[in-house]
Design a protein around this motif. Structure first.
Motif, short mmCIF file in Angstrom:
data_model
loop_
_atom_site.label_atom_id
_atom_site.label_comp_id
_atom_site.label_asym_id
_atom_site.label_seq_id
_atom_site.Cartn_x
_atom_site.Cartn_y
_atom_site.Cartn_z
N CYS A 17 0.86 -1.17 0.00
CA CYS A 17 0.00 0.00 0.00
C CYS A 17 0.90 1.23 0.00
N GLY A 18 0.60 2.17 -0.86
CA GLY A 18 1.38 3.41 -0.90
C GLY A 18 1.08 4.17 -2.17
N SER A 19 1.56 5.37 -2.23
CA SER A 19 1.31 6.24 -3.37
C SER A 19 2.08 5.74 -4.59
N THR A 20 1.38 5.70 -5.74
CA THR A 20 2.07 5.31 -6.96
C THR A 20 3.06 6.38 -7.42
N ARG A 21 3.04 7.54 -6.79
CA ARG A 21 4.09 8.53 -7.11
C ARG A 21 5.45 8.00 -6.68
N HIS A 22 5.43 6.98 -5.80
CA HIS A 22 6.66 6.31 -5.36
C HIS A 22 6.71 4.90 -5.94
N TRP A 23 6.45 4.80 -7.24
CA TRP A 23 6.37 3.52 -7.93
C TRP A 23 7.65 2.70 -7.75
N ASP A 24 8.80 3.35 -7.81
CA ASP A 24 10.07 2.63 -7.65
C ASP A 24 10.19 2.04 -6.25
N ALA A 25 9.71 2.76 -5.24
CA ALA A 25 9.76 2.25 -3.87
C ALA A 25 8.81 1.07 -3.70
N ALA A 27 8.06 -1.05 -6.12
CA ALA A 27 8.74 -2.15 -6.80
C ALA A 27 9.85 -2.72 -5.91
N GLU A 28 10.57 -1.87 -5.23
CA GLU A 28 11.65 -2.32 -4.34
C GLU A 28 11.08 -3.12 -3.16
N ALA A 29 9.99 -2.64 -2.59
CA ALA A 29 9.35 -3.38 -1.50
C ALA A 29 8.86 -4.74 -2.00
N ASN A 30 8.31 -4.77 -3.20
CA ASN A 30 7.85 -6.03 -3.79
C ASN A 30 9.02 -7.01 -3.89
N LEU A 31 10.16 -6.53 -4.35
CA LEU A 31 11.35 -7.35 -4.48
C LEU A 31 11.77 -7.93 -3.13
N ASN A 46 0.07 2.17 -12.66
CA ASN A 46 0.51 3.48 -12.20
C ASN A 46 -0.15 4.52 -13.11
N MET A 47 -1.31 4.98 -12.71
CA MET A 47 -2.06 5.91 -13.54
C MET A 47 -1.46 7.32 -13.57
N LYS A 48 -0.38 7.52 -12.82
CA LYS A 48 0.33 8.80 -12.88
C LYS A 48 1.24 8.85 -14.11
N GLN A 49 1.48 7.70 -14.72
CA GLN A 49 2.26 7.63 -15.96
C GLN A 49 1.30 7.52 -17.15
#
Length: 117
Positions: A17-25, A27-31, A46-49
């Motif tokens: 759960c978190g803002s998609t503005r932090h999409w890379d974070a 992805a890192e948490a997923n990893l 990521n609807m911000k893209q």
């Protein structure tokens, strides 16, 4: 001869759960959660893209509602929720999702410490 059943346990399921503005974070948490042998349920869009799926504003509004409902379903399935909050950031949508997760009695973890309230 009776068939022997072998007890199996499934890995824990964590919903991110978190803002998609932090999409890379996210992805890192997923990893890291995957490497820790957890099943990860994460935002899928990521609807911000920009993307053709949501370039029409009317369709984008309907899709956003559909995705929000789908994401709540992920919390329903999860054993726990991980809030991805780089720099301590928690937006309004994430606050609503935290409240929903709490209403379900889900344990909640954070990637960054949050002040007690």
């Amino acid at each position: 001869m009776p068939r022997q059943t072998i007890p199996t346990t499934r890995p824990p399921i964590v919903a991110l759960c978190g803002s998609t503005r932090h999409w890379d974070a996210l992805a890192e948490a997923n990893l890291y959660e995957t490497a820790a042998a957890r099943i990860v349920l994460a935002p899928g869009c990521n609807m911000k893209q920009p993307h053709p799926l949501w370039e029409d504003p009317d369709w984008a509004d309907r899709l956003k509602q559909q995705l929000d409902e789908l994401h709540r379903g992920k919390f329903d399935l999860a054993d726990e929720v991980l809030i991805v909050n780089p720099g301590g950031y928690i937006g309004d949508s994430t606050r609503r999702e935290i409240a929903y997760s709490r209403s379900l009695g889900k344990p909640i973890r954070y990637t960054r410490p949050v002040p007690c309230s």
